[in-house]
Design an enzyme around this catalytic site. Structure first.
Site, PDB file in Angstrom:
ATOM      1  N   GLN A 122       1.073  -0.822   0.255  1.00 51.94           N
ATOM      2  CA  GLN A 122       0.148  -0.042   0.043  1.00 51.94           C
ATOM      3  C   GLN A 122       1.009   1.515   0.120  1.00 51.94           C
ATOM      4  O   GLN A 122       0.535   2.163  -0.145  1.00 51.94           O
ATOM      5  CB  GLN A 122      -0.950   0.120   1.285  1.00 51.94           C
ATOM      6  CG  GLN A 122      -2.062  -1.299   1.115  1.00 51.94           C
ATOM      7  CD  GLN A 122      -2.512  -1.439   2.981  1.00 51.94           C
ATOM      8  OE1 GLN A 122      -3.719  -1.009   3.052  1.00 51.94           O
ATOM      9  NE2 GLN A 122      -1.265  -2.308   3.479  1.00 51.94           N
ATOM     10  N   HIS A 140      -1.555   1.444  -4.100  1.00 52.88           N
ATOM     11  CA  HIS A 140      -2.190   2.396  -4.081  1.00 52.88           C
ATOM     12  C   HIS A 140      -0.817   3.885  -5.298  1.00 52.88           C
ATOM     13  O   HIS A 140      -0.805   4.639  -4.730  1.00 52.88           O
ATOM     14  CB  HIS A 140      -1.615   3.347  -2.423  1.00 52.88           C
ATOM     15  CG  HIS A 140      -3.021   2.532  -1.617  1.00 52.88           C
ATOM     16  ND1 HIS A 140      -3.293   2.191  -0.469  1.00 52.88           N
ATOM     17  CD2 HIS A 140      -3.677   1.604  -2.100  1.00 52.88           C
ATOM     18  CE1 HIS A 140      -4.265   1.571   0.105  1.00 52.88           C
ATOM     19  NE2 HIS A 140      -4.674   1.089  -1.166  1.00 52.88           N
TER      20      HIS A 140
HETATM   21  P1  OAD Z   1      -1.279   2.666   8.612  1.00 50.65           P
HETATM   22  O1  OAD Z   1      -0.708   3.956   9.145  1.00 50.65           O
HETATM   23  O2  OAD Z   1      -2.789   2.969   8.575  1.00 50.65           O
HETATM   24  O3  OAD Z   1      -1.238   1.826   9.372  1.00 50.65           O
HETATM   25  C1  OAD Z   1       0.813   1.418   9.648  1.00 50.65           C
HETATM   26  C2  OAD Z   1       0.896   0.655  11.021  1.00 50.65           C
HETATM   27  O4  OAD Z   1       2.236   0.200  10.778  1.00 50.65           O
HETATM   28  C3  OAD Z   1       0.416   0.243  12.463  1.00 50.65           C
HETATM   29  O5  OAD Z   1      -0.407  -0.900  12.587  1.00 50.65           O
HETATM   30  C4  OAD Z   1       1.238   0.449  13.499  1.00 50.65           C
HETATM   31  O6  OAD Z   1       1.399  -0.042  14.893  1.00 50.65           O
HETATM   32  C5  OAD Z   1       2.255  -0.246  12.292  1.00 50.65           C
HETATM   33  N1  OAD Z   1       3.916   0.178  12.843  1.00 50.65           N
HETATM   34  C6  OAD Z   1       4.717   1.294  12.835  1.00 50.65           C
HETATM   35  N2  OAD Z   1       5.750   1.026  12.838  1.00 50.65           N
HETATM   36  C7  OAD Z   1       5.604   0.192  12.541  1.00 50.65           C
HETATM   37  C8  OAD Z   1       6.642  -1.115  12.694  1.00 50.65           C
HETATM   38  N3  OAD Z   1       8.354  -0.210  12.706  1.00 50.65           N
HETATM   39  N4  OAD Z   1       6.962  -1.979  12.235  1.00 50.65           N
HETATM   40  C9  OAD Z   1       5.616  -3.226  12.160  1.00 50.65           C
HETATM   41  N5  OAD Z   1       4.403  -1.720  12.348  1.00 50.65           N
HETATM   42  C10 OAD Z   1       4.843  -1.118  12.689  1.00 50.65           C
HETATM   43  O7  OAD Z   1      -0.893   2.521   7.513  1.00 50.65           O
HETATM   44  P2  OAD Z   1      -1.133   1.874   6.423  1.00 50.65           P
HETATM   45  O8  OAD Z   1      -2.225   0.659   6.868  1.00 50.65           O
HETATM   46  O9  OAD Z   1      -1.137   1.306   4.822  1.00 50.65           O
HETATM   47  O10 OAD Z   1      -3.820   5.375   1.933  1.00 50.65           O
HETATM   48  O11 OAD Z   1      -2.579   2.547   5.774  1.00 50.65           O
HETATM   49  C11 OAD Z   1      -3.124   2.121   4.278  1.00 50.65           C
HETATM   50  C12 OAD Z   1      -4.234   3.053   3.925  1.00 50.65           C
HETATM   51  O12 OAD Z   1      -4.935   4.054   4.685  1.00 50.65           O
HETATM   52  C13 OAD Z   1      -1.861   4.220   3.171  1.00 50.65           C
HETATM   53  O13 OAD Z   1      -2.338   3.068   1.685  1.00 50.65           O
HETATM   54  C14 OAD Z   1      -3.106   5.134   2.759  1.00 50.65           C
HETATM   55  C15 OAD Z   1      -4.009   5.833   4.324  1.00 50.65           C
HETATM   56  O14 OAD Z   1      -4.857   6.481   4.154  1.00 50.65           O
HETATM   57  C16 OAD Z   1      -3.574   6.062   0.287  1.00 50.65           C
HETATM   58  O15 OAD Z   1      -2.961   7.330   0.820  1.00 50.65           O
HETATM   59  C17 OAD Z   1      -5.138   5.352  -0.266  1.00 50.65           C
END
Ligand code: OAD
Length: 269
Positions: A122, A140
Protein backbone atom coordinates in the site's frame (compact mmCIF):
# COMPACT_ATOMS: atom_id res chain seq x y z
CA UNK A 1 7.64 -24.01 18.69
CA UNK A 2 7.80 -20.21 18.90
CA UNK A 3 6.18 -17.90 16.34
CA UNK A 4 9.40 -17.23 14.41
CA UNK A 5 10.06 -20.95 14.10
CA UNK A 6 6.50 -21.63 12.95
CA UNK A 7 6.62 -18.90 10.30
CA UNK A 8 10.10 -20.01 9.17
CA UNK A 9 8.85 -23.57 8.65
CA UNK A 10 5.76 -22.36 6.81
CA UNK A 11 7.95 -20.27 4.52
CA UNK A 12 10.22 -23.16 3.70
CA UNK A 13 7.35 -25.42 2.70
CA UNK A 14 5.20 -22.76 0.98
CA UNK A 15 4.45 -22.89 -2.75
CA UNK A 16 2.88 -19.46 -2.99
CA UNK A 17 3.71 -16.58 -0.67
CA UNK A 18 1.96 -13.21 -0.59
CA UNK A 19 3.17 -10.35 1.57
CA UNK A 20 1.05 -7.24 2.16
CA UNK A 21 2.87 -4.22 3.53
CA UNK A 22 1.73 -0.89 4.88
CA UNK A 23 3.26 2.31 6.14
CA UNK A 24 4.65 0.61 9.27
CA UNK A 25 7.42 -1.10 7.33
CA UNK A 26 8.76 2.29 6.24
CA UNK A 27 8.53 3.88 9.69
CA UNK A 28 12.07 2.71 10.47
CA UNK A 29 13.21 4.57 7.34
CA UNK A 30 11.93 7.77 8.92
CA UNK A 31 8.64 8.01 7.00
CA UNK A 32 5.55 8.75 9.02
CA UNK A 33 2.65 6.29 9.08
CA UNK A 34 -0.96 7.40 8.57
CA UNK A 35 -2.53 6.03 11.77
CA UNK A 36 0.25 4.51 13.89
CA UNK A 37 1.19 5.63 17.39
CA UNK A 38 4.93 6.03 16.90
CA UNK A 39 6.19 8.18 19.76
CA UNK A 40 8.91 10.04 17.89
CA UNK A 41 7.24 11.07 14.61
CA UNK A 42 3.45 11.37 14.91
CA UNK A 43 1.28 9.94 12.15
CA UNK A 44 0.12 11.87 9.11
CA UNK A 45 -3.64 11.64 9.56
CA UNK A 46 -3.29 12.96 13.11
CA UNK A 47 -1.50 16.08 11.82
CA UNK A 48 -3.29 16.58 8.49
CA UNK A 49 -6.91 16.24 7.36
CA UNK A 50 -7.03 13.59 4.59
CA UNK A 51 -10.27 15.07 3.23
CA UNK A 52 -8.42 18.33 2.47
CA UNK A 53 -5.37 16.64 0.96
CA UNK A 54 -6.09 13.15 -0.35
CA UNK A 55 -9.27 13.36 -2.40
CA UNK A 56 -9.90 14.43 -6.03
CA UNK A 57 -12.26 17.11 -4.70
CA UNK A 58 -9.53 18.57 -2.48
CA UNK A 59 -7.16 18.74 -5.45
CA UNK A 60 -9.72 20.51 -7.64
CA UNK A 61 -10.59 22.95 -4.84
CA UNK A 62 -7.00 23.76 -3.85
CA UNK A 63 -4.41 22.28 -6.23
CA UNK A 64 -1.61 24.46 -4.82
CA UNK A 65 -1.92 23.11 -1.26
CA UNK A 66 -2.34 19.49 -2.40
CA UNK A 67 0.59 19.71 -4.82
CA UNK A 68 2.87 21.24 -2.18
CA UNK A 69 1.93 18.58 0.37
CA UNK A 70 2.56 15.70 -2.06
CA UNK A 71 5.79 17.27 -3.32
CA UNK A 72 6.95 17.52 0.32
CA UNK A 73 6.16 13.83 0.85
CA UNK A 74 7.65 12.92 -2.55
CA UNK A 75 10.96 14.49 -1.56
CA UNK A 76 10.88 12.70 1.78
CA UNK A 77 10.31 9.34 0.07
CA UNK A 78 13.12 9.94 -2.44
CA UNK A 79 15.53 10.85 0.35
CA UNK A 80 14.62 7.82 2.49
CA UNK A 81 16.66 4.63 2.49
CA UNK A 82 15.30 1.11 2.62
CA UNK A 83 15.64 -0.48 6.07
CA UNK A 84 16.30 -3.97 7.39
CA UNK A 85 12.63 -4.93 7.00
CA UNK A 86 12.57 -4.03 3.30
CA UNK A 87 15.88 -5.84 2.77
CA UNK A 88 14.65 -8.97 4.54
CA UNK A 89 11.64 -9.14 2.21
CA UNK A 90 13.92 -8.79 -0.83
CA UNK A 91 16.03 -11.63 0.56
CA UNK A 92 12.88 -13.69 1.20
CA UNK A 93 11.90 -13.29 -2.47
CA UNK A 94 15.36 -14.36 -3.64
CA UNK A 95 15.35 -17.41 -1.38
CA UNK A 96 11.84 -18.49 -2.36
CA UNK A 97 12.01 -17.88 -6.08
CA UNK A 98 15.66 -18.70 -6.58
CA UNK A 99 16.13 -15.51 -8.53
CA UNK A 100 18.49 -12.58 -8.24
CA UNK A 101 17.31 -9.02 -7.92
CA UNK A 102 18.05 -8.51 -11.61
CA UNK A 103 15.38 -11.03 -12.64
CA UNK A 104 12.09 -10.03 -14.18
CA UNK A 105 8.83 -10.13 -12.21
CA UNK A 106 7.03 -13.48 -12.26
CA UNK A 107 3.40 -14.11 -11.51
CA UNK A 108 3.49 -17.88 -11.92
CA UNK A 109 5.24 -20.67 -10.13
CA UNK A 110 8.37 -21.24 -12.15
CA UNK A 111 9.15 -24.40 -14.08
CA UNK A 112 11.98 -25.13 -11.68
CA UNK A 113 9.45 -25.67 -8.91
CA UNK A 114 10.39 -22.48 -7.12
CA UNK A 115 7.80 -20.84 -4.94
CA UNK A 116 5.90 -17.84 -6.25
CA UNK A 117 6.28 -14.61 -4.29
CA UNK A 118 4.17 -11.49 -4.61
CA UNK A 119 4.69 -8.34 -2.58
CA UNK A 120 1.52 -6.28 -2.40
CA UNK A 121 2.25 -2.86 -0.99
CA UNK A 122 0.00 0.00 0.00
CA UNK A 123 3.09 2.18 0.19
CA UNK A 124 3.82 4.76 -2.47
CA UNK A 125 7.46 5.31 -1.43
CA UNK A 126 9.23 2.78 -3.74
CA UNK A 127 11.44 1.58 -0.86
CA UNK A 128 10.75 -2.10 -1.59
CA UNK A 129 12.19 -1.63 -5.07
CA UNK A 130 15.16 0.25 -3.59
CA UNK A 131 15.83 -2.78 -1.38
CA UNK A 132 15.81 -5.12 -4.41
CA UNK A 133 12.30 -6.59 -4.34
CA UNK A 134 11.18 -7.52 -7.85
CA UNK A 135 7.58 -8.71 -7.96
CA UNK A 136 6.03 -5.67 -6.31
CA UNK A 137 2.39 -4.69 -6.86
CA UNK A 138 1.72 -1.05 -5.96
CA UNK A 139 -1.90 -1.09 -4.83
CA UNK A 140 -2.03 2.65 -4.09
CA UNK A 141 0.25 3.84 -6.90
CA UNK A 142 3.53 5.69 -6.48
CA UNK A 143 4.37 9.18 -5.28
CA UNK A 144 7.51 9.19 -7.44
CA UNK A 145 5.39 9.24 -10.59
CA UNK A 146 2.88 11.97 -11.40
CA UNK A 147 0.39 12.05 -14.23
CA UNK A 148 -1.35 14.55 -16.46
CA UNK A 149 -4.89 15.11 -15.18
CA UNK A 150 -6.20 15.17 -18.75
CA UNK A 151 -4.46 12.35 -20.69
CA UNK A 152 -3.08 10.39 -17.67
CA UNK A 153 0.43 10.17 -19.21
CA UNK A 154 2.92 9.45 -16.43
CA UNK A 155 6.12 11.34 -15.77
CA UNK A 156 8.80 11.37 -13.07
CA UNK A 157 8.97 15.05 -12.18
CA UNK A 158 11.95 16.77 -10.61
CA UNK A 159 12.46 20.07 -8.82
CA UNK A 160 12.01 22.05 -12.07
CA UNK A 161 8.42 20.79 -12.50
CA UNK A 162 7.57 22.11 -9.03
CA UNK A 163 9.07 25.55 -9.67
CA UNK A 164 5.47 26.39 -10.56
CA UNK A 165 2.61 25.15 -8.39
CA UNK A 166 0.41 23.41 -9.37
CA UNK A 167 2.96 21.64 -11.57
CA UNK A 168 2.15 22.14 -15.26
CA UNK A 169 1.54 19.08 -17.40
CA UNK A 170 4.42 18.52 -19.87
CA UNK A 171 2.05 17.05 -22.48
CA UNK A 172 -1.29 18.90 -22.41
CA UNK A 173 -1.13 22.69 -22.49
CA UNK A 174 -2.81 24.40 -19.57
CA UNK A 175 -3.30 21.16 -17.61
CA UNK A 176 -1.84 20.10 -14.25
CA UNK A 177 0.17 17.16 -12.95
CA UNK A 178 -1.17 15.18 -10.00
CA UNK A 179 0.56 12.45 -7.99
CA UNK A 180 -0.05 8.96 -9.38
CA UNK A 181 -1.45 7.77 -6.06
CA UNK A 182 -4.90 6.50 -5.13
CA UNK A 183 -6.96 9.07 -3.28
CA UNK A 184 -9.96 8.46 -1.03
CA UNK A 185 -12.99 7.77 -3.19
CA UNK A 186 -10.88 6.52 -6.12
CA UNK A 187 -10.61 2.97 -7.44
CA UNK A 188 -7.33 1.06 -7.21
CA UNK A 189 -5.46 0.47 -10.51
CA UNK A 190 -7.18 -2.41 -12.32
CA UNK A 191 -3.92 -4.27 -13.11
CA UNK A 192 -2.83 -4.07 -9.48
CA UNK A 193 -6.13 -5.45 -8.22
CA UNK A 194 -6.04 -8.28 -10.77
CA UNK A 195 -2.46 -9.17 -9.83
CA UNK A 196 -3.37 -9.11 -6.13
CA UNK A 197 -6.44 -11.31 -6.57
CA UNK A 198 -4.46 -13.77 -8.68
CA UNK A 199 -1.68 -13.99 -6.11
CA UNK A 200 -4.03 -14.27 -3.12
CA UNK A 201 -6.01 -17.05 -4.80
CA UNK A 202 -2.80 -19.03 -5.36
CA UNK A 203 -1.03 -18.54 -2.05
CA UNK A 204 -0.68 -20.89 0.88
CA UNK A 205 1.06 -18.36 3.12
CA UNK A 206 0.03 -14.73 3.60
CA UNK A 207 1.96 -12.18 5.68
CA UNK A 208 0.48 -8.82 6.70
CA UNK A 209 3.23 -6.44 7.79
CA UNK A 210 3.06 -2.92 9.21
CA UNK A 211 -0.49 -2.18 8.16
CA UNK A 212 -3.40 -1.12 10.37
CA UNK A 213 -5.59 -3.36 8.18
CA UNK A 214 -8.40 -0.85 7.88
CA UNK A 215 -8.10 0.42 4.28
CA UNK A 216 -10.05 -1.77 1.83
CA UNK A 217 -9.75 -3.63 -0.45
CA UNK A 218 -6.18 -4.36 0.76
CA UNK A 219 -7.38 -5.06 4.30
CA UNK A 220 -9.64 -7.83 3.00
CA UNK A 221 -6.91 -9.89 1.32
CA UNK A 222 -5.85 -11.64 4.53
CA UNK A 223 -9.38 -12.92 5.13
CA UNK A 224 -9.64 -13.99 1.48
CA UNK A 225 -6.36 -15.90 1.75
CA UNK A 226 -7.44 -17.56 5.02
CA UNK A 227 -10.82 -18.52 3.53
CA UNK A 228 -8.96 -20.35 0.76
CA UNK A 229 -6.86 -22.28 3.26
CA UNK A 230 -3.68 -20.20 3.45
CA UNK A 231 -1.79 -19.83 6.72
CA UNK A 232 -1.70 -16.21 7.86
CA UNK A 233 0.83 -14.09 9.71
CA UNK A 234 0.78 -10.57 11.13
CA UNK A 235 3.87 -8.57 12.09
CA UNK A 236 2.93 -5.21 13.56
CA UNK A 237 4.00 -2.84 16.32
CA UNK A 238 0.42 -2.73 17.63
CA UNK A 239 -2.70 -4.85 17.73
CA UNK A 240 -4.99 -4.48 14.68
CA UNK A 241 -8.44 -5.77 13.66
CA UNK A 242 -6.83 -8.89 12.13
CA UNK A 243 -4.60 -9.78 15.11
CA UNK A 244 -7.18 -12.21 16.47
CA UNK A 245 -7.79 -14.09 13.21
CA UNK A 246 -4.27 -14.84 11.94
CA UNK A 247 -2.39 -18.08 12.66
CA UNK A 248 0.70 -16.28 13.97
CA UNK A 249 0.94 -12.72 15.21
CA UNK A 250 4.16 -11.03 16.27
CA UNK A 251 4.08 -7.68 18.04
CA UNK A 252 7.25 -5.86 17.08
CA UNK A 253 9.08 -3.70 14.57
CA UNK A 254 9.25 -5.08 11.04
CA UNK A 255 12.93 -4.14 10.76
CA UNK A 256 13.73 -6.30 13.78
CA UNK A 257 11.30 -9.20 13.28
CA UNK A 258 11.68 -9.84 9.53
CA UNK A 259 15.46 -10.44 9.57
CA UNK A 260 14.87 -13.01 12.34
CA UNK A 261 12.20 -14.73 10.24
CA UNK A 262 14.53 -14.93 7.22
CA UNK A 263 17.39 -16.08 9.44
CA UNK A 264 15.10 -18.70 10.98
CA UNK A 265 14.09 -20.01 7.56
CA UNK A 266 17.43 -19.99 5.75
CA UNK A 267 20.10 -19.00 8.26
CA UNK A 268 21.62 -22.47 8.41
CA UNK A 269 22.24 -22.67 4.64
P1 OAD B 1 -1.35 2.96 8.83
O1 OAD B 1 -0.66 4.20 9.24
O2 OAD B 1 -2.83 2.94 8.87
O3 OAD B 1 -0.84 1.77 9.74
C1 OAD B 1 0.53 1.57 9.99
C2 OAD B 1 0.65 0.40 10.94
O4 OAD B 1 2.03 0.11 11.08
C3 OAD B 1 0.08 0.64 12.32
O5 OAD B 1 -0.75 -0.45 12.68
C4 OAD B 1 1.33 0.71 13.23
O6 OAD B 1 1.10 0.14 14.50
C5 OAD B 1 2.30 -0.15 12.45
N1 OAD B 1 3.72 0.15 12.67
C6 OAD B 1 4.34 1.32 12.95
N2 OAD B 1 5.66 1.19 12.99
C7 OAD B 1 5.92 -0.10 12.73
C8 OAD B 1 7.13 -0.88 12.60
N3 OAD B 1 8.33 -0.33 12.76
N4 OAD B 1 7.01 -2.20 12.31
C9 OAD B 1 5.78 -2.76 12.14
N5 OAD B 1 4.63 -2.08 12.24
C10 OAD B 1 4.70 -0.78 12.53
O7 OAD B 1 -0.79 2.60 7.37
P2 OAD B 1 -1.43 1.64 6.28
O8 OAD B 1 -2.03 0.45 6.91
O9 OAD B 1 -0.40 1.46 5.25
O10 OAD B 1 -3.93 5.13 1.70
O11 OAD B 1 -2.57 2.55 5.71
C11 OAD B 1 -3.33 2.08 4.63
C12 OAD B 1 -3.68 3.22 3.71
O12 OAD B 1 -4.39 4.21 4.45
C13 OAD B 1 -2.48 3.96 3.15
O13 OAD B 1 -1.97 3.35 1.99
C14 OAD B 1 -3.08 5.29 2.84
C15 OAD B 1 -3.84 5.52 4.10
O14 OAD B 1 -4.89 6.42 4.01
C16 OAD B 1 -4.05 6.11 0.82
O15 OAD B 1 -3.49 7.18 0.95
C17 OAD B 1 -4.97 5.76 -0.30
Amino acid sequence: MDEIGGIANALRSARGVVVLTGAGISAESGLRTFRGNEKDMGSLWKSFDPMRLATPEAFLADPETVTKWYDWRRRGCLAAEANAGHRALAEMERRLTGTGSESRPTRHRSETGATSFTLLTQNVDRLHQKAGSVNVVELHGSIVEWRCVRCRRKTVPGAEEFARVPAPSPCCAGEMLRPDVVWFGEALPVEAVEAAQFAVAGCDLFLSIGTSAVAYPAAGYVQAAAAMGAKTVEINAEETPISGMVDWTIRGKAGEVLPRVVEGAWGGE
